[in-house]
Structures are given as C-alpha cells and as structure tokens.
Design a protein around this motif. Structure first.
Motif, PDB file in Angstrom:
ATOM      1  N   GLY A  80      54.638  70.134 -28.755  1.00 17.34           N
ATOM      2  CA  GLY A  80      55.861  69.661 -29.383  1.00 17.34           C
ATOM      3  C   GLY A  80      57.006  69.503 -28.396  1.00 17.34           C
ATOM      4  N   ASP A  81      58.192  69.294 -28.934  1.00 19.76           N
ATOM      5  CA  ASP A  81      59.368  69.037 -28.117  1.00 19.76           C
ATOM      6  C   ASP A  81      60.503  70.035 -28.338  1.00 19.76           C
ATOM      7  N   ARG A  82      60.276  71.112 -29.102  1.00 19.12           N
ATOM      8  CA  ARG A  82      61.363  72.045 -29.387  1.00 19.12           C
ATOM      9  C   ARG A  82      61.874  72.682 -28.096  1.00 19.12           C
ATOM     10  N   GLY A  83      63.189  72.710 -27.942  1.00 16.45           N
ATOM     11  CA  GLY A  83      63.802  73.292 -26.758  1.00 16.45           C
ATOM     12  C   GLY A  83      64.098  72.292 -25.657  1.00 16.45           C
ATOM     13  N   LYS A  84      63.545  71.094 -25.751  1.00  9.06           N
ATOM     14  CA  LYS A  84      63.800  70.080 -24.725  1.00  9.06           C
ATOM     15  C   LYS A  84      65.197  69.500 -24.895  1.00  9.06           C
ATOM     16  N   GLN A  85      65.830  69.204 -23.761  1.00  8.24           N
ATOM     17  CA  GLN A  85      67.152  68.600 -23.780  1.00  8.24           C
ATOM     18  C   GLN A  85      67.060  67.192 -23.216  1.00  8.24           C
ATOM     19  N   GLY A  86      67.907  66.310 -23.722  1.00 12.77           N
ATOM     20  CA  GLY A  86      67.926  64.936 -23.240  1.00 12.77           C
ATOM     21  C   GLY A  86      69.182  64.221 -23.689  1.00 12.77           C
ATOM     22  N   LYS A  87      69.398  63.057 -23.085  1.00 14.82           N
ATOM     23  CA  LYS A  87      70.569  62.256 -23.395  1.00 14.82           C
ATOM     24  C   LYS A  87      70.243  61.311 -24.547  1.00 14.82           C
ATOM     25  N   VAL A  88      71.200  61.100 -25.447  1.00 14.78           N
ATOM     26  CA  VAL A  88      71.006  60.197 -26.577  1.00 14.78           C
ATOM     27  C   VAL A  88      71.088  58.761 -26.068  1.00 14.78           C
ATOM     28  N   ASP A 119      75.528  61.562 -25.520  1.00 13.65           N
ATOM     29  CA  ASP A 119      75.646  63.015 -25.639  1.00 13.65           C
ATOM     30  C   ASP A 119      74.375  63.699 -25.153  1.00 13.65           C
ATOM     31  N   LEU A 120      74.527  64.922 -24.657  1.00 17.40           N
ATOM     32  CA  LEU A 120      73.388  65.750 -24.298  1.00 17.40           C
ATOM     33  C   LEU A 120      73.032  66.589 -25.514  1.00 17.40           C
ATOM     34  N   VAL A 121      71.785  66.464 -25.997  1.00 16.78           N
ATOM     35  CA  VAL A 121      71.349  67.190 -27.191  1.00 16.78           C
ATOM     36  C   VAL A 121      70.074  67.968 -26.887  1.00 16.78           C
ATOM     37  N   GLN A 122      69.783  68.929 -27.757  1.00 12.76           N
ATOM     38  CA  GLN A 122      68.564  69.730 -27.643  1.00 12.76           C
ATOM     39  C   GLN A 122      67.832  69.694 -28.965  1.00 12.76           C
ATOM     40  N   VAL A 123      66.493  69.583 -28.898  1.00 12.94           N
ATOM     41  CA  VAL A 123      65.668  69.587 -30.103  1.00 12.94           C
ATOM     42  C   VAL A 123      65.573  71.028 -30.596  1.00 12.94           C
ATOM     43  N   ILE A 124      65.893  71.249 -31.891  1.00 13.50           N
ATOM     44  CA  ILE A 124      65.942  72.612 -32.417  1.00 13.50           C
ATOM     45  C   ILE A 124      64.851  72.890 -33.444  1.00 13.50           C
ATOM     46  N   SER A 125      63.979  71.918 -33.735  1.00 19.27           N
ATOM     47  CA  SER A 125      62.920  72.165 -34.706  1.00 19.27           C
ATOM     48  C   SER A 125      61.650  71.468 -34.258  1.00 19.27           C
ATOM     49  N   GLY A 126      60.558  71.829 -34.909  1.00 19.57           N
ATOM     50  CA  GLY A 126      59.264  71.259 -34.550  1.00 19.57           C
ATOM     51  C   GLY A 126      58.456  72.246 -33.735  1.00 19.57           C
ATOM     52  N   PRO A 127      57.254  71.838 -33.335  1.00 22.30           N
ATOM     53  CA  PRO A 127      56.416  72.746 -32.558  1.00 22.30           C
ATOM     54  C   PRO A 127      56.946  72.965 -31.141  1.00 22.30           C
ATOM     55  N   LYS A 128      56.620  74.122 -30.584  1.00 22.97           N
ATOM     56  CA  LYS A 128      57.010  74.451 -29.217  1.00 22.97           C
ATOM     57  C   LYS A 128      56.194  73.615 -28.225  1.00 22.97           C
ATOM     58  N   PRO A 129      56.660  73.507 -26.976  1.00 20.87           N
ATOM     59  CA  PRO A 129      55.921  72.717 -25.977  1.00 20.87           C
ATOM     60  C   PRO A 129      54.495  73.221 -25.727  1.00 20.87           C
ATOM     61  N   GLU A 130      54.257  74.520 -25.906  1.00 17.36           N
ATOM     62  CA  GLU A 130      52.899  75.049 -25.710  1.00 17.36           C
ATOM     63  C   GLU A 130      51.918  74.455 -26.717  1.00 17.36           C
ATOM     64  N   ARG A 131      52.447  74.049 -27.884  1.00 13.46           N
ATOM     65  CA  ARG A 131      51.600  73.469 -28.929  1.00 13.46           C
ATOM     66  C   ARG A 131      51.714  71.950 -28.972  1.00 13.46           C
ATOM     67  N   VAL A 191      68.077  59.475 -34.186  1.00 10.20           N
ATOM     68  CA  VAL A 191      68.535  59.224 -32.822  1.00 10.20           C
ATOM     69  C   VAL A 191      67.324  59.072 -31.919  1.00 10.20           C
ATOM     70  N   ILE A 192      67.498  58.329 -30.833  1.00  7.97           N
ATOM     71  CA  ILE A 192      66.469  58.204 -29.801  1.00  7.97           C
ATOM     72  C   ILE A 192      66.965  58.989 -28.601  1.00  7.97           C
ATOM     73  N   VAL A 193      66.188  60.000 -28.196  1.00 10.04           N
ATOM     74  CA  VAL A 193      66.578  60.901 -27.122  1.00 10.04           C
ATOM     75  C   VAL A 193      65.677  60.660 -25.918  1.00 10.04           C
ATOM     76  N   GLU A 194      66.285  60.624 -24.751  1.00 13.06           N
ATOM     77  CA  GLU A 194      65.567  60.361 -23.506  1.00 13.06           C
ATOM     78  C   GLU A 194      64.605  61.511 -23.202  1.00 13.06           C
ATOM     79  N   GLY A 195      63.322  61.192 -23.027  1.00 13.96           N
ATOM     80  CA  GLY A 195      62.321  62.178 -22.659  1.00 13.96           C
ATOM     81  C   GLY A 195      61.774  63.008 -23.803  1.00 13.96           C
ATOM     82  N   VAL A 196      62.103  62.662 -25.040  1.00 12.36           N
ATOM     83  CA  VAL A 196      61.672  63.443 -26.203  1.00 12.36           C
ATOM     84  C   VAL A 196      60.944  62.530 -27.182  1.00 12.36           C
ATOM     85  N   ASN A 197      59.895  63.054 -27.831  1.00 13.09           N
ATOM     86  CA  ASN A 197      59.142  62.348 -28.877  1.00 13.09           C
ATOM     87  C   ASN A 197      58.494  61.067 -28.342  1.00 13.09           C
TER      88      ASN A 197
END
Length: 119
Positions: free
Chosen positions: A22-30, A8-20, A40-46
């Motif tokens: 973090g990964d909030r707002g990033k989208q990736g495949k599970v 599935d394609l998911v988006q991170v909805i919590s945590g710090p913004k990329p300017e700080r 979950v482990i998301v591609e390109g996140v965390n």
C-alpha cells in the motif's frame, strides 16, 4: 476555501502499509485536484499500469505499450503536511487584513494547526 490545493505536500493516512503493498505514510506533492469527484492526484502515490493500444503517429513511429501513472486518491485519505514538523496535520483558516496599494482587504488564510499526536 479548499483545504488541499495543487502544489501542497500531503501524506497518505489510510490504506494498507507499504509492507503489504500500500501507500500509507508516503508523502508527495499534489499534481492535480479533481473537485467534482473529491479526489487528488499525488506524485509517487497510487501507481497503476495503463495499457495503451498500439498505433502510429504522424511520423510513422509506433506508439502504445504499458505505462505507469498516478491514479486519483480520495481527498479524505490524505492530510496536509506541516512544513515545520514534516508530520500530517489539520488545516485551519483565519481572517486577516492585508494592505495592498493603500487599500485594506480581509482575506482568508490557510494555516497548519498544531496537534500533539500524529493523524
């Protein structure tokens, strides 16, 4: 029935913004769903750095060093992305009848709920 599945394609909805940092707002495949830990482990996140001990393989080549890899993120911190609007949305289930080989079966199907605002 699971709300988020592998692929599935998911988006991170919590945590710090990329300017700080973090990964909030990033989208990736599970890549993987860890149901026991609700993660979950998301591609390109965390991304995290993992230090592997130096060793030798069967051929005598050196292994080890520093590698970056994706770490698990809690399932409540991601939302499924609606394929039509490319925005995060909630997931619903509906019961449908399928006809397969002349047999009627009732199955539960996931669908993206429409929402007026972003999550």
């Amino acid at each position: 029935m699971a709300k988020i599945k592998k692929g599935d394609l998911v988006q991170v909805i919590s945590g710090p913004k990329p300017e700080r940092g973090g990964d909030r707002g990033k989208q990736g495949k599970v890549l993987e769903v860890l149901t026991e830990q609700n993660r979950v482990i998301v591609e390109g996140v965390n991304y995290v750095t993992k230090h592997n001990r130096v060793g030798q393989s069967q051929r005598g080549t050196k292994t080890g060093g520093i590698e970056t890899m994706e770490a698990p993120i809690h399932i409540s911190n991601v939302a499924l992305v609606d394929p039509s609007s490319k925005k995060p949305t909630r997931v619903g289930h509906r019961v449908e009848e399928q006809v397969k080989d002349g047999e009627k079966r009732t199955v539960r199907v996931r669908y993206a709920k429409k929402s007026g605002k972003d999550l």
